[in-house]
Write an enzyme that holds these catalytic residues in place. Structure first.
Site, PDB file in Angstrom:
ATOM      1  N   ASP A 254       0.870  -1.147   0.000  1.00 22.23           N
ATOM      2  CA  ASP A 254       0.000   0.000   0.000  1.00 22.23           C
ATOM      3  C   ASP A 254       0.915   1.207   0.000  1.00 22.23           C
ATOM      4  OD1 ASP A 254      -2.217   1.522   0.215  1.00 22.23           O
ATOM      5  OD2 ASP A 254      -2.265   1.403   2.394  1.00 22.23           O
ATOM      6  N   THR A 256       0.185   4.573   1.158  1.00 25.67           N
ATOM      7  CA  THR A 256       0.110   5.387   2.356  1.00 25.67           C
ATOM      8  C   THR A 256       0.408   4.549   3.583  1.00 25.67           C
ATOM      9  OG1 THR A 256      -1.696   6.423   1.225  1.00 25.67           O
ATOM     10  CG2 THR A 256      -1.291   7.085   3.494  1.00 25.67           C
ATOM     11  N   LYS A 420     -14.874  18.599   2.324  1.00 25.37           N
ATOM     12  CA  LYS A 420     -13.523  18.438   1.795  1.00 25.37           C
ATOM     13  C   LYS A 420     -13.395  17.028   1.251  1.00 25.37           C
ATOM     14  CE  LYS A 420     -10.838  16.686   5.626  1.00 25.37           C
ATOM     15  NZ  LYS A 420     -10.799  16.951   7.010  1.00 25.37           N
ATOM     16  N   ASP A 533      -4.738   6.614  -3.891  1.00 34.17           N
ATOM     17  CA  ASP A 533      -4.371   7.987  -4.226  1.00 34.17           C
ATOM     18  C   ASP A 533      -4.485   8.278  -5.722  1.00 34.17           C
ATOM     19  OD1 ASP A 533      -3.925   8.423  -1.663  1.00 34.17           O
ATOM     20  OD2 ASP A 533      -1.756   8.702  -1.801  1.00 34.17           O
ATOM     21  N   ARG A 650      -5.990   4.778  -7.468  1.00 37.67           N
ATOM     22  CA  ARG A 650      -7.429   4.998  -7.428  1.00 37.67           C
ATOM     23  C   ARG A 650      -8.182   3.687  -7.219  1.00 37.67           C
ATOM     24  NH1 ARG A 650      -7.815   9.716  -6.130  1.00 37.67           N
ATOM     25  NH2 ARG A 650      -7.871  11.453  -7.580  1.00 37.67           N
TER      26      ARG A 650
END
Lengths: 1098, 305
Positions: A254, A256, A420, A533, A650
């Site tokens: 991964d 992150t 956000k 991301d 994504r």
């Protein structure tokens, strides 16, 4: 007296229920299936039933006294039934998007969560070594059976010669004459099986288990894995898969938190198209520094109103809490991240570090979030005034929506919605012209590898708000489809917003991430990065980690490439896939053919990186179910397999699982490793919640244990261990199927559970009862049935009594292990936890490599040593009329695997370092040498088997030739059959031990101790065993045989000759197998010469 | 989170836990293997020559001569046969004397269910041909004295085999209540007139009871170590008188008598010498081959470097 004591020990040793362990294991393993088979646990929503990751703790489920549970996701989001908690461990994983930080612990393991989800077929998780062992075992079983068959057949052929069947000197008893011929044949067959059963290395299983168990300590002991920051070293939760670490082909990671530290830092923001670059707020007048970004208007600022709105939004739109909070929000598994602020002495806690970073970022610009007071959010603005906002609703973040919102009410009564989220999910919901101003910033930031978030707001009129409020309340209370309805309402509310700005948060790379990745690359592993991301962010991280190099040719398969041109996506996809396939797969093979082995990195050998995004992936995987779908998939897979690094951005969490599953199921089922961030407690929770319906299991196990202690009491009275087969099956069946209370009543009447609480059925009371019962029955049985039970035929078999005892255990173990082993591996929940990503390098390159080499050598060695052990015994049958005469004494037969040859291999398997640790770390390509189970393939297996065959032949025929004249003593006396066997056995023990000594490259004092100690022990034992007239033995076969043997010079000479003859070929082959040519010196790292040369190069 | 007691979680920094025990790392390189082969080869050839010469010398009848009888196609190592004995009985145990072990069946009980002593197939089939050797000088036959001392293992004679305790100083009484093995002409206590060679400790019996490893075997019959014969058997005409009792034709067996001297390596056996010679030469050849290969290989490396 001592010998009497020993003999009684032997006589009564059966009171220790050895077979109980086997049965208990079997019961646990098989029993755990009932949990996963239970259709009550099937959840139609996720199409999954209960998943049992370990079979070790079944019975613990009946002993649960405290239940720890997490509120969110366990009790609230799902059904309120408690039983749900059990599968929730699973569901939890399922939802766990890895974008959240749960702790600093990078944990990984071949069977990590991703794969738990992916690999439904349990057998996939079996370690490759286990598979090889089972295959080898089958070969040896075939050898065993064919040996027994050959001997049985030849026995009857031999007996058909006149004078062989019943010579005058060896007549049969009446009973033997009366026995049916076929029955006799069958008993002969069985006797041969018993005689040769030692060829199956049963003790190998024990040794392998021991090696794995003890070996895994070296990982947790390794101080290189110790991280001073969190005061923890590596954590090993399984010992079963150590050697798999040396076999990894694919690494899924991964981004992150794994590649990056997930330690977010607010870098810059952009308000209304103006860029604000934070440098050091405290020295600046108002905490602002304006940077000259390429697009921002120089030295200009956004309107103050906009600026403050943006900062307020940052301050309000989050789920951050101040201070040490007990309740955590969001998807947080167990622990959140605390960020303490020195100045204000307060601490922000949030499920996601992004949020903390943003709140802290806002603080640097003067707006400080002070916390919640009731339903009011307090914040301090630039003028040190405290503003209060009433928090009306939180529209939670989830990885599908990729945004979150809050609805607040200002003091002036205005209702505002702040939102956000990721640019992709925010841009479509705001005015297009606003987007244009921000987009460039966002893209530039993404290119730099920052995580970007967009902030938008919307002011709600009171009608609008009331409408929304009602809808939200309604949806939250809904009993069915709650989530869909909520999402729908969220979607309605978050529309038509105004974009105010964007933020950029930096996520720093893990320490030595690049070095680690480079090493993994060098080791021939393929690294896949799975992230949620943006592509740009992920790509720049990949470059930073050196996953993609400058020379890497990137193949992009994303929405962007698909939308180039006007053709429909499917068509474009097809075209691109074919094109990439051609480039990555076909051309590459051509290159290889052309350049052959001497290919160098510069000359045309291209490395490929592959980028795919979630949308495209789902297009590939879930394409219309016609023939092309599977074709896409296989094309896609082939491309991926030829790329050194694959970046999947994504990605939805489910897709991550899909990807792993796809690779695991591909040809050759490669060994994969998933890295992700996990909290330790979380994992523990998962592990413990793997079960359902606990008490039944518990009762089963416990009755089993009791029964076993009770049974051998009267068994021991009569030492017929081969009854084990007949008495074990009923209890196994009982332990699996017994329901002393029906399931329904157990479910309904939960107080029944208390009846077994605190281990009630395994306390001393019940134990005493069962023991007394056993004693009583033992007495009755013994004295009552003694005469009846005395069966001369049985006693006749007592000649091979030592064999029988062992032989039956062997068979029991054998049958069980073959089935048992396979599954047990599969259900183990396994995890390795290391503090930092950089440790992965050592874990794989050093520990994995060493474990693999050790265990592979161990396995081969065991088969080899048992083959050359039993082959002479087989050959001897040709010279004793196929009469099942053992060549070795029973003591030697039993002790061979247990005492004489076991310790050196255990020491070897724990301590061997055929290449020193430093070299392994420095030279990652050494890892390729053992890739794809190289040491446990049929080639090496054949080599070892042939070696065993050769040595067995040498042993037997060498001594056979010597015994052409059995007058070996210098006083003319002759030696008999036991001397023959003892000479063979002595040669055997020495050869086998010295062979291991030759293979040992790393002689610590332990190795010296056990190798020379074993040999010394053998000599000592032989003297001891032959030095006493053993009172309980019917036959004193070995009395002074060993000592007499040593008094003969010829025996010494033959022993030395045969040892040398057996060992030298192996040395010669070892020397000749040395790599030819410099380019192969590193790949063939295990041969002796290359090792030396490698050292020299160092 | 992870804030456990550092003492617990911090790994020990010892050589063992860090897998850094001091170690000797031998490397089997050609540089070691080559001399090793040469040394082994030379040593083995040396030993082989010694053995071969020794073994060849056995033929010359010098020193004490040993007399063996041999049997072929006789399966003493047949399992049923090999276990058909009762070591407790042979150890002089009175209980076992009266109730022999079941292994002895069908030679366990004799007529009228009387226990057989010694029981079992091995004892029952005791080799009972007798030999007398005569030296013919001037048409006069002189009997060569055959010594039956020390033909069995010392431990067998002194420890493993014992007569049951004598009753009234008579061995015969000790065997009261037992019968002789079926095939024996006389009971066990009449095997010899020498009381030190009678009963279970009769040397011929002991030799027979140590079962042979292979179907073609020889067993020590007598040593010629008395009087003038202890030096050697002089060349001349000898005559062997055989009392033929032992049937072997029914199982296609053969009997033979062997006279042999022994050396430090035992009786004549050329195998060991030849094996050492062959293997010694082989390793020398191997060393040469390796030398050639290694030289080539070394050159190749030098060129590549």
């Amino acid at each position: 007296m001592f010998t009497d004591f020993l003999s009684f020990m032997v006589l009564f040793n059966f009171i220790i229920p050895v077979s109980m362990y086997v049965t208990v294991e079997m019961q646990k393993f098989l029993g755990s299936f009932f949990i996963s088979w239970d259709k009550d646990f099937f959840d139609p929503e996720i199409q999954e039933g209960a998943l049992v990751n370990t079979s070790d703790l079944n019975e613990e489920l009946g002993q649960v006294e405290y239940v720890f549970t997490d509120k969110t996701g366990t009790l609230t989001q799902n059904n309120m039934e408690f039983i749900e908690c059990c599968i929730d461990g699973y569901q939890y994983n399922y939802r766990d998007s890895r974008t959240e930080l749960d702790g600093f612990c990078v944990s990984d393991g071949p069977v990590s969560k991703l794969q738990e989800k992916a690999g439904k077929g349990k057998s996939q998780k079996r370690s490759a070594v286990e598979k090889s062992i089972n295959a080898f075992l089958i070969v040896y079983l075939c050898i065993l059976i064919s040996k027994a068959l050959v001997c049985t057949t030849l026995k009857y052929v031999w007996q058909s010669h006149p004078g062989h069947d019943e010579p005058w000197y060896n007549q049969k008893t009446q009973k033997e004459k009366d026995t049916n011929k076929f029955l006799k044949m069958f008993t002969d067959f069985l006797s041969f099986m018993v005689l040769f059963n030692f060829i199956i290395p049963v003790s190998m299983y024990v040794t392998v288990e021991m090696q794995k168990f003890l070996g895994s300590f070296f990982i947790s002991w390794d101080k290189d894995f110790f991280d001073p920051e969190i005061q923890e070293g590596a954590l090993v939760n399984t010992s079963d898969l150590n050697e798999e670490l040396g076999q990894v082909e694919y690494v899924f990671t991964d981004k992150t938190g794994t590649l990056t530290q997930n330690n977010m830092e607010f870098i810059e923001c952009c308000i209304d198209g103006y860029q604000y670059n934070y440098r050091d707020s405290r020295t600046e007048l108002d905490g602002f520094c304006v940077s000259d970004g390429p697009v921002s208007k120089l030295q200009e600022k956004a309107g103050k109103e906009k600026e403050e709105l943006f900062l307020r939004a940052l301050c309000l739109c989050h789920t951050v809490q101040v201070k040490e909070g007990t309740e955590l929000h969001g998807m947080d598994e167990v622990d959140g991240i605390g960020a303490s602020d020195d100045a204000e002495q307060c601490c922000y806690i949030a499920s996601s570090p992004d949020e903390v970073a943003l709140v802290k970022g806002a603080k640097k610009y003067g707006f400080m979030f002070l916390g919640m007071e009731g339903k009011h959010m307090k914040m301090q603005n630039r003028n040190k005034d405290v503003e209060q906002y009433e928090l009306l609703h939180v529209l939670d973040f989830d990885p599908v929506r990729r945004r979150m919102s809050v609805i607040v009410k200002t003091k002036s009564g205005e209702t505002l919605l702040f939102c956000k989220g990721a640019d992709s999910s925010v841009f479509p919901r705001v005015q297009a012209e606003e987007v244009e101003r921000i987009r460039m910033h966002v893209e530039r930031n993404a290119m730099e590898g920052y995580r970007t978030l967009c902030v938008a707001y919307k002011s709600l009129s009171s009608e609008e708000f009331e409408q929304t409020d009602a809808a939200l309340q309604d949806a939250r209370l809904a009993l069915q489809d709650r989530e869909e309805r909520l999402a729908q309402v969220y979607d309605q509310v978050e529309a038509g917003m105004h974009l105010i700005g964007a933020t950029a948060v930096e996520d720093r790379l893990q320490e030595e991430a690049a070095e680690t990745m480079e090493a993994l690359h060098g080791a021939g592993m393929k690294v896949w990065v799975l992230t949620g991301d943006k592509m740009e962010t992920a790509k720049s991280t990949c470059y930073a980690c050196r996953l993609f190099l400058k020379s890497t040719e990137l193949l992009e398969l994303t929405v962007r490439t698909l939308e180039e041109g006007d053709r429909p996506r499917e068509e474009k996809l097809h075209e691109l896939l074919l094109d990439y396939h051609k480039r990555a797969v076909q051309d590459r093979h051509k290159d290889k053919d052309k350049e052959g082995v001497t290919r160098s990195w510069s000359s045309g050998f291209r490395e490929f990186g592959f980028i795919v995004d979630g949308a495209t992936l789902s297009l590939v995987l879930n394409a219309s179910p016609d023939a092309s779908a599977s074709r896409y998939k296989s094309l896609f897979l082939q491309i991926c397999q030829n790329c050194t690094a694959v970046l999947c951005c994504r990605m939805a969490p489910l897709q991550k699982a899909q990807i792993v599953k796809m690779v695991k199921n591909s040809k050759g089922s490669p060994i994969t490793l998933s890295i992700g961030v996990k909290g330790k407690e979380g994992r523990q929770a998962v592990r413990n919640s793997d079960y359902a319906i606990p008490k039944l299991k518990h009762l089963k196990k416990l009755l089993l244990v009791q029964y076993f202690f009770y049974k051998p009491l009267y068994d021991a009275a009569y030492l017929t261990m081969y009854n084990i087969c007949f008495t074990s099956m009923p209890i196994v069946a009982y332990s699996l199927l017994e329901q002393h209370i029906c399931i329904e009543s157990l479910l309904e009447n939960s107080s029944l559970y208390r009846g077994i609480a605190k281990n009630a059925m395994l306390r001393w009371g019940p134990f005493l009862y069962w023991t007394l019962l056993g004693l009583f029955e033992g007495l009755v049985f013994f004295f009552g049935v003694y005469q009846l039970f005395w069966n001369p035929a049985l006693a006749d078999n007592g000649q091979v009594f030592g064999n029988w005892t062992f032989g039956t255990i062997v068979f029991t173990v054998l049958v069980f292990t073959v089935t048992l082993k396979e599954g047990r591996q599969a259900v183990r929940n396994s995890d390795y936890a290391i503090p930092k990503l950089k440790h992965l390098k050592k874990l794989l390159l050093v520990h994995g490599h060493l474990y693999y080499v050790r265990i592979a050598h161990l396995v081969q060695y065991f088969f080899y040593k048992n083959l050359c052990f039993i082959l002479p015994q087989f050959l001897y049958q040709f010279f004793c009329g196929f009469s099942q005469q053992p060549l070795y004494d029973a003591a030697y037969l039993t002790m061979y695997n247990i005492c004489f040859t076991s310790m050196p291999i255990v020491a070897y398997s724990l301590l061997e370092q055929h290449i020193c640790i430093e070299s392994l770390l420095e030279n990652a390509s050494l890892y390729r040498g053992i890739a794809k189970n190289a040491m446990l393939r049929w080639g090496p297996f054949l080599y070892w088997t042939l070696l065993g065959l050769f040595e067995g032949l040498v042993f037997f025929f060498g001594v056979y030739q010597l015994f052409w004249n059995p007058a070996l003593a210098d006083n003319g006396q002759v030696f008999g059959n036991w001397t023959f066997g003892t000479i063979v056995f002595t040669v055997l023990v020495f050869t086998v031990t010295l062979k291991l000594a030759m293979d040992t490259r790393h002689w610590t004092w332990v190795n010296h101790f056990v190798i020379w100690g074993s040999l010394a022990f053998y000599i000592f034992f032989s003297f001891f065993w032959g030095g006493i007239i053993w009172p309980f033995m019917q036959q004193q076969r070995l009395y002074f045989v060993f000592a007499n043997m040593l008094s003969s010079v010829s025996a010494w000479l033959i022993v030395i000759l045969l040892i040398v003859v057996s060992l030298l070929p192996d040395i010669v082959i070892g020397v000749f197998r040395q790599p030819q040519g410099p380019d192969r010196q590193q790949s063939a790292s295990v041969t002796p010469l290359s090792y030396k040369r490698f050292k020299e190069l160092d | 989170m992870g804030k456990e007691d550092p003492k617990v979680s911090k790994p020990d920094n010892t050589a063992f836990t860090q897998q850094r025990l001091p170690a000797w790392q031998p490397i089997l390189s050609a540089g070691i293997v080559l001399p090793l082969f040469v040394v082994i080869g030379l040593t083995f050839i040396g030993i082989g020559i010694g053995l071969f010469i020794t073994s060849s010398n056995v033929q010359e009848i010098e020193g004490p001569v040993f007399m063996y009888y041999g049997l072929t196609n006789y399966y003493q190592n047949y399992r049923k046969y090999g276990i058909s004995r009762d070591d407790d009985q042979l150890f002089g145990n009175i209980d076992s004397l009266k109730s022999p072990a079941n292994f002895c069946s069908p030679y366990q009980m004799g007529a009228k269910q009387m226990p057989i002593a010694p029981c079992g197939a091995i004892a029952n089939s005791l080799f009972n041909d007798t030999f007398r050797l005569f030296y013919k000088v001037n048409e006069v036959y002189t009997e060569v004295l055959l010594d039956d001392n020390g033909i069995s293992w010392w431990t067998d004679y002194n420890v493993k085999f014992r007569n049951p305790p004598e009753i009234n100083g008579s061995l015969k009484n000790a065997f009261e209540g037992t019968v002789k093995p079926l095939n024996w002409p006389k009971p066990v206590y009449e095997l010899s007139t020498n009381p030190n060679n009678n009963g279970f400790i009769n040397q011929d019996f002991l030799v027979w009871m140590r079962i042979a490893a292979l179907p073609n075997f020889r067993k020590l019959y007598r040593r010629i170590s008395e009087g003038n014969w202890s030096r050697s058997l002089p060349a001349g005409n000898y005559s062997l008188e055989i009392t033929y009792n032992y049937p072997v034709l029914s199982f296609q067996g053969k009997k033979k008598v062997v006279f042999s001297t022994v050396t430090w390596m035992g009786g004549k056996n050329s195998f060991l010498g030849i094996a050492y010679l062959v293997f010694g030469s082989l390793s020398i050849v191997m060393a040469l081959i390796m030398l050639i290969v290694y030289a080539k290989y070394q050159v190749q490396i030098d060129r590549d470097m």
